[in-house]
Enzyme design. Structure first.
Site, PDB file in Angstrom:
ATOM      1  N   SER A   1       9.518 -27.401 -62.199  1.00 44.24           N
ATOM      2  CA  SER A   1       8.885 -28.678 -61.869  1.00 44.24           C
ATOM      3  C   SER A   1       9.841 -29.618 -61.146  1.00 44.24           C
ATOM      4  O   SER A   1      11.006 -29.750 -61.543  1.00 44.24           O
ATOM      5  CB  SER A   1       8.435 -29.363 -63.153  1.00 44.24           C
ATOM      6  OG  SER A   1       7.692 -28.483 -63.936  1.00 44.24           O
TER       7      SER A   1
ATOM      8  N   PHE B   1       7.163 -21.273 -65.299  1.00 50.09           N
ATOM      9  CA  PHE B   1       5.911 -21.633 -65.983  1.00 50.09           C
ATOM     10  C   PHE B   1       5.201 -22.737 -65.216  1.00 50.09           C
ATOM     11  O   PHE B   1       3.991 -22.833 -65.214  1.00 50.09           O
ATOM     12  CB  PHE B   1       6.201 -22.097 -67.420  1.00 50.09           C
ATOM     13  CG  PHE B   1       6.684 -20.976 -68.290  1.00 50.09           C
ATOM     14  CD1 PHE B   1       5.831 -19.932 -68.614  1.00 50.09           C
ATOM     15  CD2 PHE B   1       7.982 -20.957 -68.767  1.00 50.09           C
ATOM     16  CE1 PHE B   1       6.260 -18.887 -69.421  1.00 50.09           C
ATOM     17  CE2 PHE B   1       8.424 -19.916 -69.561  1.00 50.09           C
ATOM     18  CZ  PHE B   1       7.562 -18.882 -69.894  1.00 50.09           C
ATOM     19  N   CYS B   2       5.993 -23.622 -64.589  1.00 46.00           N
ATOM     20  CA  CYS B   2       5.408 -24.751 -63.882  1.00 46.00           C
ATOM     21  C   CYS B   2       6.314 -25.069 -62.702  1.00 46.00           C
ATOM     22  O   CYS B   2       7.452 -25.422 -62.936  1.00 46.00           O
ATOM     23  CB  CYS B   2       5.315 -25.950 -64.817  1.00 46.00           C
ATOM     24  SG  CYS B   2       4.606 -27.406 -64.082  1.00 46.00           S
ATOM     25  N   PRO B   3       5.909 -24.898 -61.462  1.00 42.50           N
ATOM     26  CA  PRO B   3       4.554 -24.664 -60.968  1.00 42.50           C
ATOM     27  C   PRO B   3       3.983 -23.263 -61.204  1.00 42.50           C
ATOM     28  O   PRO B   3       2.763 -23.108 -61.132  1.00 42.50           O
ATOM     29  CB  PRO B   3       4.679 -24.923 -59.466  1.00 42.50           C
ATOM     30  CG  PRO B   3       6.107 -24.789 -59.124  1.00 42.50           C
ATOM     31  CD  PRO B   3       6.877 -25.134 -60.351  1.00 42.50           C
TER      32      PRO B   3
END
Ligand SMILES: Cc1cc2nc3c(=O)[nH]c(=O)nc-3n(C[C@H](O)[C@H](O)[C@H](O)COP(=O)(O)OP(=O)(O)OC[C@H]3O[C@@H](n4cnc5c(N)ncnc54)[C@H](O)[C@@H]3O)c2cc1C
Lengths: 379, 77
Positions: free
Chosen positions: A295, B13-15
């Site tokens: 992220s 996992f994220c993105p």
């Protein structure tokens, strides 16, 4: 050791302050020197723009003088870098000054590029700058009912914004008594409502309960403003009355112009945080600027900066790096109706979000103020 | 196949692997092949599902000895 930090945002500031504390005697003795080159004399707490868009904060509350946040001993120059000469270990600034380094840290962040999708810039509102967040508020304030469509571009910073902005707008519209005249239509690029599976498992039933329509596998191709229609790569068309977007992002132009990475994101080693390639030995990349598959968030920038500062200090003191970055990210999630939750994960452990509650929302509101201690490297 | 781009989305996992692939395909030239590395078993299902919807081609998909999926995708439009 001459350390040059390019970028005075979350990653650059936390790194420089953390390192300066660890190296206070070396800095005093002239054995180490930390120089920061940045693009603005202001430091902005960007997560606050979400609240500006909702009329709950004003932009001035989110800014401090960059100089006031830095440890003594860090040399600050508000003079952005124009040229990276990695083979010669120097950078050249807009003002034409050359800074030689032994170690370079690049933390120039990312920027929204709604202009990359035809029609998006002209027709959508977003909260990715103070000005845009204020325009967002104006449009939301004028809204009298109709369909609010949310589209999500890739990549984007802050992975929770798509959910948060939807929940928070739902509150706003409810408080204005417009809920029965409004339809919320949430779209997302992949086959569920959020990239994190456990977050999607929590968010989708919440959306259903609130009557928020969801369409997955929706990657915006273009916006036809004349007909108020958004079209996806997957062939779907959705009409809107108010188009809200999480725009796609790129790294800074200077990164692309210097061929440091496609779309302005620099290939970075996931554990050491060194730039990949022949010049990576003395170049570290932090925060949104990396191309790591994690992220783009302030917490990522923070945790990376701490690992890097500890390693650089150890390198100077003992000749060896001591820590690897494990991909740690922590994100609050505003869930509306005065509640929030959070997601914490790393490269190997997915998050297990809990049910949202009022205490977590209060914690997020407190963190919005505590951030300044975090930037100073105290928290 | 030798000079194809590799998108290393292991441990993401994220993105997540599919979002990384969507970004890489947007940047790629029509006809280019991208190899997606993913440690998430879900990718073997959701990547083909999206490719099918959007109209790009799944060339092949295989799991190596370490459990990492190698998914080869060609940009078609
Ligand atoms: C609306 C919104 C909500 C968010 N919410 C959250 C949240 O809840 N939680 C969370 O963790 N994250 C959140 N984020 C994301 C977070 O703000 C960013 O991920 C974070 O700021 C990244 O830090 P950075 O240091 O990489 O980049 P930035 O903080 O953007 O800093 C980049 C720095 O580089 C400087 N710079 C630019 N060009 C040059 C140049 N050529 N030379 C020198 N310096 C240069 C800039 O002046 C700036 O100081 C949010 C972001 C937004 C916009």
């Amino acid at each position: 050791m001459r350390i040059v930090v390019v970028g005075g945002g979350m990653a650059g500031t936390i790194f420089a302050n953390n390192l300066a504390r660890r190296l206070s005697s070396e800095l005093r003795a002239g054995k180490a020197r930390i120089t920061m080159l940045t693009a603005s004399d202001r430091h902005v707490y960007q997560p606050g723009w979400l609240y500006v868009a909702l009329g709950r904060m004003t932009p001035d509350e989110l800014e401090r003088e960059q100089a006031s946040l830095l440890e003594p001993g860090i040399g600050l120059h508000v003079d952005p870098v124009k040229q990276f000469n990695l083979a010669d270990n120097n950078v050249v600034t807009e003002a034409g000054k050359t800074h030689e380094y032994d170690l370079l840290v690049i933390a120039t962040g990312s920027r929204p590029v709604p202009e990359d999708i035809p029609g998006l810039q002209e027709n959508a509102i977003h909260c990715y700058s103070a000005d845009n967040a204020m325009k967002f508020y104006d449009r939301l304030n004028e809204f009298k009912g109709g369909r609010i469509l949310v589209t999500v571009g890739l990549p984007h910073k802050c992975p929770m914004i798509p959910l948060e902005i939807t929940f928070c707008m739902h509150d706003f519209v409810r408080e204005r008594g417009l809920l029965d005249k409004t339809e919320f239509y949430y779209t997302y690029p992949i086959g569920r409502s959020h990239s994190l599976e456990n977050v999607a498992k929590w968010a989708s039933p919440e959306f259903e309960q609130l009557g928020i329509r969801q369409e997955t596998f929706f990657n915006l191709k273009e916006v036809d403003g004349a007909n108020a229609v958004a079209r996806s790569e997957e062939g779907s068309e959705i009409k809107y009355d108010l188009l809200v977007t999480v725009p796609p992002h790129r790294g800074q132009k200077v990164i692309e112009a210097n061929n440091l990475g496609a779309n302005g994101f620099i290939p970075t080693d996931r554990a050491s945080l060194h730039m990949q390639g022949e010049h990576g030995n003395n170049v570290i990349v932090l925060g949104d600027t990396t191309n790591l598959p994690i992220s783009k968030a302030g917490s990522t920038a923070h945790f990376e900066a701490e690992v890097a500062a500890e390693n650089v200090a150890s390198l100077i003191k003992t000749g060896r790096a001591v820590r690897a970055y494990d991909g740690k990210v922590f994100c609050f999630i505003e869930a509306g109706r005065g509640r929030a939750t959070y997601a914490m994960f790393n490269y190997s452990k997915p998050p297990q979000p809990k049910a949202p509650n009022a205490a977590m929302h209060a914690f997020k509101m407190a963190y919005n103020k505590l951030y300044w201690a975090s930037a100073r490297g105290v928290l | 196949m030798d000079d194809h781009a590799v998108v290393d989305a292991r441990g993401s996992f994220c993105p997540g692997p599919l979002m990384e692939l969507i970004v890489a395909l947007r940047r790629a030239q029509v006809g280019a092949t991208i190899e997606l590395l993913s440690s998430d078993a879900g990718s073997a299902k959701d990547v083909p599902e999206w490719l099918n919807k959007v109209g790009h081609m799944l060339e092949r998909s295989e799991q190596d000895g370490q459990g990492v999926w190698h998914i080869f995708v060609r940009k078609m439009k």
